[in-house]
Design a protein around this motif. Structure first.
Motif, PDB file in Angstrom:
ATOM      1  N   GLY A  37      40.494  31.971  31.067  1.00 46.30           N
ATOM      2  CA  GLY A  37      41.330  32.401  29.951  1.00 46.30           C
ATOM      3  C   GLY A  37      42.388  33.441  30.272  1.00 46.30           C
ATOM      4  N   GLN A  38      42.453  33.916  31.515  1.00 48.79           N
ATOM      5  CA  GLN A  38      43.438  34.948  31.896  1.00 48.79           C
ATOM      6  C   GLN A  38      44.594  34.307  32.653  1.00 48.79           C
ATOM      7  OE1 GLN A  38      43.697  38.259  31.166  1.00 48.79           O
ATOM      8  NE2 GLN A  38      45.623  38.221  32.244  1.00 48.79           N
ATOM      9  N   LYS A  39      45.816  34.530  32.175  1.00 54.70           N
ATOM     10  CA  LYS A  39      47.019  34.049  32.851  1.00 54.70           C
ATOM     11  C   LYS A  39      47.406  35.071  33.920  1.00 54.70           C
ATOM     12  CE  LYS A  39      51.620  32.436  31.476  1.00 54.70           C
ATOM     13  NZ  LYS A  39      52.522  32.311  30.316  1.00 54.70           N
ATOM     14  N   TYR A  40      47.690  34.581  35.150  1.00 56.72           N
ATOM     15  CA  TYR A  40      48.009  35.484  36.251  1.00 56.72           C
ATOM     16  C   TYR A  40      49.039  34.836  37.176  1.00 56.72           C
ATOM     17  CZ  TYR A  40      44.943  32.635  39.190  1.00 56.72           C
ATOM     18  OH  TYR A  40      44.379  31.605  39.882  1.00 56.72           O
ATOM     19  N   PHE A  41      49.642  35.648  38.038  1.00 52.63           N
ATOM     20  CA  PHE A  41      50.607  35.160  39.019  1.00 52.63           C
ATOM     21  C   PHE A  41      49.857  34.367  40.098  1.00 52.63           C
ATOM     22  CE2 PHE A  41      53.132  38.700  37.332  1.00 52.63           C
ATOM     23  CZ  PHE A  41      54.373  38.084  37.187  1.00 52.63           C
ATOM     24  N   CYS A  42      50.154  33.079  40.197  1.00 52.43           N
ATOM     25  CA  CYS A  42      49.489  32.225  41.202  1.00 52.43           C
ATOM     26  C   CYS A  42      49.694  32.772  42.614  1.00 52.43           C
ATOM     27  CB  CYS A  42      50.041  30.805  41.148  1.00 52.43           C
ATOM     28  SG  CYS A  42      49.751  29.941  39.602  1.00 52.43           S
ATOM     29  N   ALA A  43      50.905  33.199  42.922  1.00 50.85           N
ATOM     30  CA  ALA A  43      51.227  33.651  44.284  1.00 50.85           C
ATOM     31  C   ALA A  43      50.394  34.855  44.714  1.00 50.85           C
ATOM     32  CB  ALA A  43      52.708  33.985  44.397  1.00 50.85           C
ATOM     33  N   TYR A  44      49.908  35.635  43.766  1.00 48.39           N
ATOM     34  CA  TYR A  44      49.110  36.815  44.109  1.00 48.39           C
ATOM     35  C   TYR A  44      47.623  36.483  44.211  1.00 48.39           C
ATOM     36  CZ  TYR A  44      53.400  39.265  42.738  1.00 48.39           C
ATOM     37  OH  TYR A  44      54.695  39.691  42.614  1.00 48.39           O
ATOM     38  N   GLY A  45      47.216  35.353  43.693  1.00 51.44           N
ATOM     39  CA  GLY A  45      45.845  34.884  43.825  1.00 51.44           C
ATOM     40  C   GLY A  45      44.816  35.691  43.061  1.00 51.44           C
ATOM     41  N   ILE A  46      43.564  35.394  43.373  1.00 52.70           N
ATOM     42  CA  ILE A  46      42.413  36.083  42.785  1.00 52.70           C
ATOM     43  C   ILE A  46      41.716  36.835  43.909  1.00 52.70           C
ATOM     44  CG2 ILE A  46      40.192  35.824  41.619  1.00 52.70           C
ATOM     45  CD1 ILE A  46      41.259  33.138  40.505  1.00 52.70           C
ATOM     46  N   ALA A  47      41.570  38.144  43.753  1.00 58.59           N
ATOM     47  CA  ALA A  47      40.799  38.949  44.708  1.00 58.59           C
ATOM     48  C   ALA A  47      39.376  39.022  44.159  1.00 58.59           C
ATOM     49  CB  ALA A  47      41.400  40.341  44.846  1.00 58.59           C
ATOM     50  N   SER A  48      38.408  38.756  45.001  1.00 60.12           N
ATOM     51  CA  SER A  48      37.024  38.697  44.549  1.00 60.12           C
ATOM     52  C   SER A  48      36.121  39.419  45.535  1.00 60.12           C
ATOM     53  CB  SER A  48      36.601  37.223  44.436  1.00 60.12           C
ATOM     54  OG  SER A  48      35.307  37.114  43.902  1.00 60.12           O
ATOM     55  N   THR A  49      35.083  40.032  45.001  1.00 61.78           N
ATOM     56  CA  THR A  49      34.107  40.718  45.843  1.00 61.78           C
ATOM     57  C   THR A  49      32.739  40.614  45.192  1.00 61.78           C
ATOM     58  OG1 THR A  49      33.646  42.747  47.074  1.00 61.78           O
ATOM     59  CG2 THR A  49      34.409  43.015  44.798  1.00 61.78           C
ATOM     60  N   GLN A  50      31.714  40.822  45.996  1.00 67.68           N
ATOM     61  CA  GLN A  50      30.356  40.847  45.485  1.00 67.68           C
ATOM     62  C   GLN A  50      29.791  42.250  45.697  1.00 67.68           C
ATOM     63  OE1 GLN A  50      27.894  37.649  46.762  1.00 67.68           O
ATOM     64  NE2 GLN A  50      26.310  38.112  45.276  1.00 67.68           N
ATOM     65  N   LEU A  51      29.194  42.811  44.640  1.00 62.18           N
ATOM     66  CA  LEU A  51      28.633  44.155  44.697  1.00 62.18           C
ATOM     67  C   LEU A  51      27.210  44.118  45.248  1.00 62.18           C
ATOM     68  CD1 LEU A  51      29.859  45.460  41.218  1.00 62.18           C
ATOM     69  CD2 LEU A  51      31.078  45.377  43.388  1.00 62.18           C
ATOM     70  N   ASP A  52      26.667  45.299  45.541  1.00 62.81           N
ATOM     71  CA  ASP A  52      25.320  45.413  46.093  1.00 62.81           C
ATOM     72  C   ASP A  52      24.270  44.710  45.236  1.00 62.81           C
ATOM     73  OD1 ASP A  52      25.900  46.968  48.406  1.00 62.81           O
ATOM     74  OD2 ASP A  52      26.028  48.771  47.171  1.00 62.81           O
ATOM     75  N   ASN A  53      24.426  44.732  43.912  1.00 65.15           N
ATOM     76  CA  ASN A  53      23.426  44.144  43.009  1.00 65.15           C
ATOM     77  C   ASN A  53      23.641  42.652  42.768  1.00 65.15           C
ATOM     78  OD1 ASN A  53      25.611  44.011  41.300  1.00 65.15           O
ATOM     79  ND2 ASN A  53      24.770  45.417  39.762  1.00 65.15           N
ATOM     80  N   GLY A  54      24.590  42.026  43.475  1.00 68.16           N
ATOM     81  CA  GLY A  54      24.847  40.604  43.323  1.00 68.16           C
ATOM     82  C   GLY A  54      25.939  40.262  42.329  1.00 68.16           C
ATOM     83  N   THR A  55      26.425  41.255  41.589  1.00 67.66           N
ATOM     84  CA  THR A  55      27.517  41.036  40.649  1.00 67.66           C
ATOM     85  C   THR A  55      28.757  40.587  41.395  1.00 67.66           C
ATOM     86  OG1 THR A  55      26.705  42.716  39.114  1.00 67.66           O
ATOM     87  CG2 THR A  55      29.049  42.196  38.975  1.00 67.66           C
ATOM     88  N   THR A  56      29.441  39.578  40.870  1.00 66.85           N
ATOM     89  CA  THR A  56      30.738  39.177  41.395  1.00 66.85           C
ATOM     90  C   THR A  56      31.805  39.833  40.529  1.00 66.85           C
ATOM     91  OG1 THR A  56      29.909  37.056  42.188  1.00 66.85           O
ATOM     92  CG2 THR A  56      32.287  37.225  41.802  1.00 66.85           C
ATOM     93  N   GLN A  57      32.802  40.438  41.158  1.00 63.54           N
ATOM     94  CA  GLN A  57      33.906  41.052  40.420  1.00 63.54           C
ATOM     95  C   GLN A  57      35.205  40.467  40.930  1.00 63.54           C
ATOM     96  OE1 GLN A  57      33.805  45.324  40.061  1.00 63.54           O
ATOM     97  NE2 GLN A  57      35.379  45.277  38.471  1.00 63.54           N
ATOM     98  N   GLN A  58      36.074  40.085  39.996  1.00 60.62           N
ATOM     99  CA  GLN A  58      37.366  39.497  40.324  1.00 60.62           C
ATOM    100  C   GLN A  58      38.494  40.352  39.784  1.00 60.62           C
ATOM    101  OE1 GLN A  58      37.162  35.517  38.648  1.00 60.62           O
ATOM    102  NE2 GLN A  58      36.330  34.715  40.566  1.00 60.62           N
ATOM    103  N   PHE A  59      39.645  40.269  40.464  1.00 66.03           N
ATOM    104  CA  PHE A  59      40.853  40.988  40.075  1.00 66.03           C
ATOM    105  C   PHE A  59      42.033  40.038  40.151  1.00 66.03           C
ATOM    106  CE2 PHE A  59      37.877  43.870  42.025  1.00 66.03           C
ATOM    107  CZ  PHE A  59      37.833  44.937  41.151  1.00 66.03           C
ATOM    108  N   VAL A  60      42.912  40.108  39.158  1.00 65.02           N
ATOM    109  CA  VAL A  60      44.148  39.336  39.175  1.00 65.02           C
ATOM    110  C   VAL A  60      45.289  40.226  38.698  1.00 65.02           C
ATOM    111  CG1 VAL A  60      43.016  37.100  38.755  1.00 65.02           C
ATOM    112  CG2 VAL A  60      43.874  38.436  36.810  1.00 65.02           C
TER     113      VAL A  60
END
Length: 143
Positions: A37-60
């Motif tokens: 549901g989030q519109k973002y700049f395709c060229a910048y992509g999605i930055a993603s990481t996994q935290l110590d507790n297994g949570t996945t966090q994404q940034f756009v």
């Protein structure tokens, strides 16, 4: 404090590297994609990481040039997008700091052409946006 100072050195090194053509001009990134549901700049992509507790966090970088984040809950459901503020014109770079997947920085090129970052503490709190210490060593996170 020692691991934080080494992280700031890494951010400064990334800033120097990013200054060599890493930032795309906004006109170059005018194509939008959508994720959860989030519109973002395709060229910048999605930055993603996994935290110590297994949570996945994404940034756009949203279509408004603001950094947005979303993360999973233990049951696998997503929280929903939350604005992290700022105004950026490049992909988001995640840099994990020593000893913890939950302690990291996000960084990107700001509207002024400088490298800006935020630090996520182990407890989940975030510092405000700060210009790279290589640009100005007077910031609260600069050694």
């Amino acid at each position: 404090m020692r691991r934080f100072k080494s992280a700031l050195t890494a951010v400064a090194a990334l800033a120097a590297f990013a200054g060599v053509g890493a930032a795309a001009a906004p006109a170059q990134a005018a194509t939008y994609c959508t994720t959860k549901g989030q519109k973002y700049f395709c060229a910048y992509g999605i930055a993603s990481t996994q935290l110590d507790n297994g949570t996945t966090q994404q940034f756009v970088v949203g279509s408004d040039h603001t950094v947005w984040t979303n993360w999973t809950y233990p049951d696998g459901n997503w929280n929903g997008w939350v604005s992290m503020g700022g105004w950026v014109q490049s992909q988001i770079v995640i840099d994990h700091l020593q000893g913890s997947l939950s302690y990291f920085t996000i960084a990107a090129i700001g509207s002024d052409g400088n490298y800006w970052f935020r630090l996520r503490e182990d407890n989940g709190t975030w510092t405000p946006w700060q210009v790279s210490c290589a640009v100005s060593d007077t910031g609260p996170l600069c050694p």
